[in-house]
Design an enzyme around this catalytic site. Structure first.
Site, PDB file in Angstrom:
ATOM      1  N   GLY A  88       0.823  -1.215   0.000  1.00 28.72           N
ATOM      2  CA  GLY A  88       0.000   0.000   0.000  1.00 28.72           C
ATOM      3  C   GLY A  88       0.852   1.258   0.000  1.00 28.72           C
ATOM      4  O   GLY A  88       2.084   1.198  -0.016  1.00 28.72           O
ATOM      5  N   GLN A  89       0.173   2.389   0.043  1.00 23.59           N
ATOM      6  CA  GLN A  89       0.933   3.654  -0.067  1.00 23.59           C
ATOM      7  C   GLN A  89       1.763   3.955   1.186  1.00 23.59           C
ATOM      8  O   GLN A  89       2.879   4.444   1.082  1.00 23.59           O
ATOM      9  CB  GLN A  89       0.065   4.830  -0.501  1.00 23.59           C
ATOM     10  CG  GLN A  89      -1.203   5.063   0.277  1.00 23.59           C
ATOM     11  CD  GLN A  89      -1.638   6.532   0.190  1.00 23.59           C
ATOM     12  OE1 GLN A  89      -1.024   7.327  -0.504  1.00 23.59           O
ATOM     13  NE2 GLN A  89      -2.692   6.888   0.920  1.00 23.59           N
ATOM     14  N   ARG A 137     -13.006   2.294   5.228  1.00 24.28           N
ATOM     15  CA  ARG A 137     -14.454   2.517   5.206  1.00 24.28           C
ATOM     16  C   ARG A 137     -14.845   2.933   3.793  1.00 24.28           C
ATOM     17  O   ARG A 137     -14.266   3.846   3.220  1.00 24.28           O
ATOM     18  CB  ARG A 137     -14.826   3.633   6.183  1.00 24.28           C
ATOM     19  CG  ARG A 137     -16.335   3.807   6.345  1.00 24.28           C
ATOM     20  CD  ARG A 137     -16.642   5.065   7.123  1.00 24.28           C
ATOM     21  NE  ARG A 137     -16.326   4.927   8.537  1.00 24.28           N
ATOM     22  CZ  ARG A 137     -17.232   4.670   9.487  1.00 24.28           C
ATOM     23  NH1 ARG A 137     -18.502   4.509   9.177  1.00 24.28           N
ATOM     24  NH2 ARG A 137     -16.858   4.574  10.746  1.00 24.28           N
ATOM     25  N   ARG A 187     -20.616   1.620  10.970  1.00 27.44           N
ATOM     26  CA  ARG A 187     -19.490   1.346  11.859  1.00 27.44           C
ATOM     27  C   ARG A 187     -19.360  -0.155  12.158  1.00 27.44           C
ATOM     28  O   ARG A 187     -18.262  -0.697  12.165  1.00 27.44           O
ATOM     29  CB  ARG A 187     -19.612   2.124  13.170  1.00 27.44           C
ATOM     30  CG  ARG A 187     -18.411   1.864  14.062  1.00 27.44           C
ATOM     31  CD  ARG A 187     -18.348   2.776  15.239  1.00 27.44           C
ATOM     32  NE  ARG A 187     -19.384   2.459  16.209  1.00 27.44           N
ATOM     33  CZ  ARG A 187     -19.506   3.064  17.387  1.00 27.44           C
ATOM     34  NH1 ARG A 187     -18.668   4.022  17.711  1.00 27.44           N
ATOM     35  NH2 ARG A 187     -20.461   2.718  18.212  1.00 27.44           N
ATOM     36  N   GLN A 216      -4.609 -12.033  12.620  1.00 27.38           N
ATOM     37  CA  GLN A 216      -3.217 -11.562  12.719  1.00 27.38           C
ATOM     38  C   GLN A 216      -2.743 -11.578  14.176  1.00 27.38           C
ATOM     39  O   GLN A 216      -1.593 -11.909  14.452  1.00 27.38           O
ATOM     40  CB  GLN A 216      -3.073 -10.164  12.098  1.00 27.38           C
ATOM     41  CG  GLN A 216      -3.160 -10.237  10.561  1.00 27.38           C
ATOM     42  CD  GLN A 216      -2.925  -8.910   9.868  1.00 27.38           C
ATOM     43  OE1 GLN A 216      -2.749  -7.874  10.509  1.00 27.38           O
ATOM     44  NE2 GLN A 216      -2.924  -8.937   8.545  1.00 27.38           N
ATOM     45  N   ASN A 219      -6.628   1.708  10.288  1.00 20.83           N
ATOM     46  CA  ASN A 219      -7.800   2.213  11.018  1.00 20.83           C
ATOM     47  C   ASN A 219      -8.983   1.258  11.016  1.00 20.83           C
ATOM     48  O   ASN A 219      -9.130   0.480  10.096  1.00 20.83           O
ATOM     49  CB  ASN A 219      -8.228   3.544  10.389  1.00 20.83           C
ATOM     50  CG  ASN A 219      -7.322   4.658  10.851  1.00 20.83           C
ATOM     51  OD1 ASN A 219      -6.945   4.723  12.006  1.00 20.83           O
ATOM     52  ND2 ASN A 219      -6.970   5.533   9.922  1.00 20.83           N
ATOM     53  N   ASP A 234      -0.872  12.335  14.842  1.00 21.06           N
ATOM     54  CA  ASP A 234      -1.650  13.419  15.455  1.00 21.06           C
ATOM     55  C   ASP A 234      -0.741  14.276  16.338  1.00 21.06           C
ATOM     56  O   ASP A 234      -0.835  15.507  16.339  1.00 21.06           O
ATOM     57  CB  ASP A 234      -2.791  12.817  16.279  1.00 21.06           C
ATOM     58  CG  ASP A 234      -3.570  11.800  15.469  1.00 21.06           C
ATOM     59  OD1 ASP A 234      -4.077  12.165  14.408  1.00 21.06           O
ATOM     60  OD2 ASP A 234      -3.624  10.617  15.884  1.00 21.06           O
ATOM     61  N   HIS A 242      -7.594   7.690  17.937  1.00 21.50           N
ATOM     62  CA  HIS A 242      -7.125   8.264  16.676  1.00 21.50           C
ATOM     63  C   HIS A 242      -8.345   8.419  15.766  1.00 21.50           C
ATOM     64  O   HIS A 242      -8.660   7.566  14.950  1.00 21.50           O
ATOM     65  CB  HIS A 242      -6.085   7.356  16.010  1.00 21.50           C
ATOM     66  CG  HIS A 242      -5.803   7.795  14.595  1.00 21.50           C
ATOM     67  ND1 HIS A 242      -5.137   8.959  14.304  1.00 21.50           N
ATOM     68  CD2 HIS A 242      -6.144   7.255  13.403  1.00 21.50           C
ATOM     69  CE1 HIS A 242      -5.078   9.100  12.988  1.00 21.50           C
ATOM     70  NE2 HIS A 242      -5.677   8.084  12.423  1.00 21.50           N
TER      71      HIS A 242
END
Ligand code: NAI
Length: 328
Positions: A14-15, A92, A98, A112, A131, A159, A187
């Protein structure tokens, strides 16, 4: 020569993975004299891209990088892991509730956690970046009963760094003059960046700023919504800054905080500051010799109390939701 440290990165294709792996391999995660073996864990669709990244890692001829293994099998990916960076997660998507988000991520972080439990080294340290990071860390931790709970942490360092940068800009101070800033809670948009105990060149930051309206209406929302602002501007979510924060988090955990300073980490609460025991919430922590401790005895004013409580409430709701889903 030192034994290499095994570092597992999930979501390696991923990025964030792309911004992270080269810095791990060049010695920024653990230190300039610590060799590393990389284990890249991906889903089957991500394996080819991970192989491409591994080719580029080879092409850097990093002196500290010993070997790279690429796998879609969590038991292989976490075998002997000393440090695990759990970056891959289910984002999401439109219309997702949620509960759907939590159960999709439970499907990733529960197995995992178990694979870490069964295969990682005894000194395993886990950082969850994917997340919802705090609750994903809770899910993984619950699935790893043989690993001390405190080894599971969630990233609020981005953050923390964002808050330092905003405060430096506002006051004209150097970033390096800002100490003892705290991110409390989740977070998420409810996080609370606290400057009441922070110092700017030795002076109390809240007194230097002396503007509660700016705190409430500009600083806090700017830090909390920075992720959305980056998406808006860049057309993609924070990647290099997130990778940088992951490097900072682990580096500080392993190598210690500076005297007179602290950092912010999402960690299992021991009940300090009225945060219910067990939930993974961000706290001010000092670190030394690979262990962290919550900074104790801070006076929490009313302004802070309300905001900490609101973020902690969100975390307890997430915990209750994953409990109901049988994920913890
Ligand atoms: P991305 O979508 O570019 O990459 C995610 C990668 O994870 C993909 O290559 C995917 O194939 C892989 N993946 C998915 N499920 C997997 C599994 N079960 N095992 C191994 N790999 C898996 O996403 P990006 O931008 O790299 O972000 C990753 C996560 O980090 C997201 O959840 C994002 O919300 C979160 N994030 C957290 C931040 C924080 O401050 N805690 C800051 C920025 C991002």
């Amino acid at each position: 020569t030192r034994t290499p440290v095994n570092v597992t990165v999930t979501g390696a294709a991923g990025q964030i993975g792309y911004a992270l792996l080269f810095r791990i391999a060049s010695g920024h995660l653990l230190g300039p004299d610590v060799p590393v073996n990389l284990r890249l864990l991906e889903i089957p669709q991500g394996l080819k891209a991970a192989e491409g990244t591994a080719m580029e890692l080879d092409d850097c001829a990093f002196p500290l990088l010993r070997n790279i293994e690429i796998t879609d099998d969590a038991n292989v990916g976490f075998a002997g892991a000393n440090v695990a960076l759990l970056v891959g997660a289910r984002p999401r998507t439109k219309g997702m509730e949620r509960g759907d988000l939590l159960s999709a991520n439970g499907g990733i972080f529960k197995p995992q956690g178990k694979a870490i439990n069964d295969n990682a080294a005894d000194d395993i340290k886990v950082l969850v970046v994917g997340n919802p990071a705090n609750t994903n860390a809770l899910i993984a931790q619950a699935a790893a009963p043989d690993v001390p709970a405190e080894r599971f942490t969630a990233m609020t360092r981005l953050d923390h760094n964002r808050a330092i940068s905003q405060l430096a800009t506002r006051t004209g101070a150097a970033v390096s003059d800002i100490k003892r800033l705290t991110i409390w809670g989740n977070h998420s948009a409810t996080q609370y960046p606290d400057i009441f105990h922070a110092e700017i060149a030795g002076k109390n930051a809240a007194e230097v700023v002396n503007d509660e309206a700016w705190l409430a209406d500009t600083f806090i929302p700017t830090v909390a919504k920075r992720g959305a602002a980056i998406i808006e501007a860049r057309g993609a979510s924070s990647a290099a800054s997130a990778a940088n924060a992951a490097i900072d988090h682990v580096h500080t955990w392993v190598n210690g905080t500076a005297d007179g300073d602290w950092t912010s980490m999402g960690i299992p609460s021991d009940g300090s500051y009225g945060v219910p025991e067990g939930i993974i919430s961000s706290f001010p922590v000092t670190t030394k010799d690979g262990k962290y401790e919550i900074v104790q005895g801070l006076d929490i004013n009313e302004f802070s109390r309300a905001r900490i409580d609101a973020s902690v409430k969100e975390l307890t709701e997430e915990r209750d939701a994953v409990r109901e889903l049988g994920l913890i």
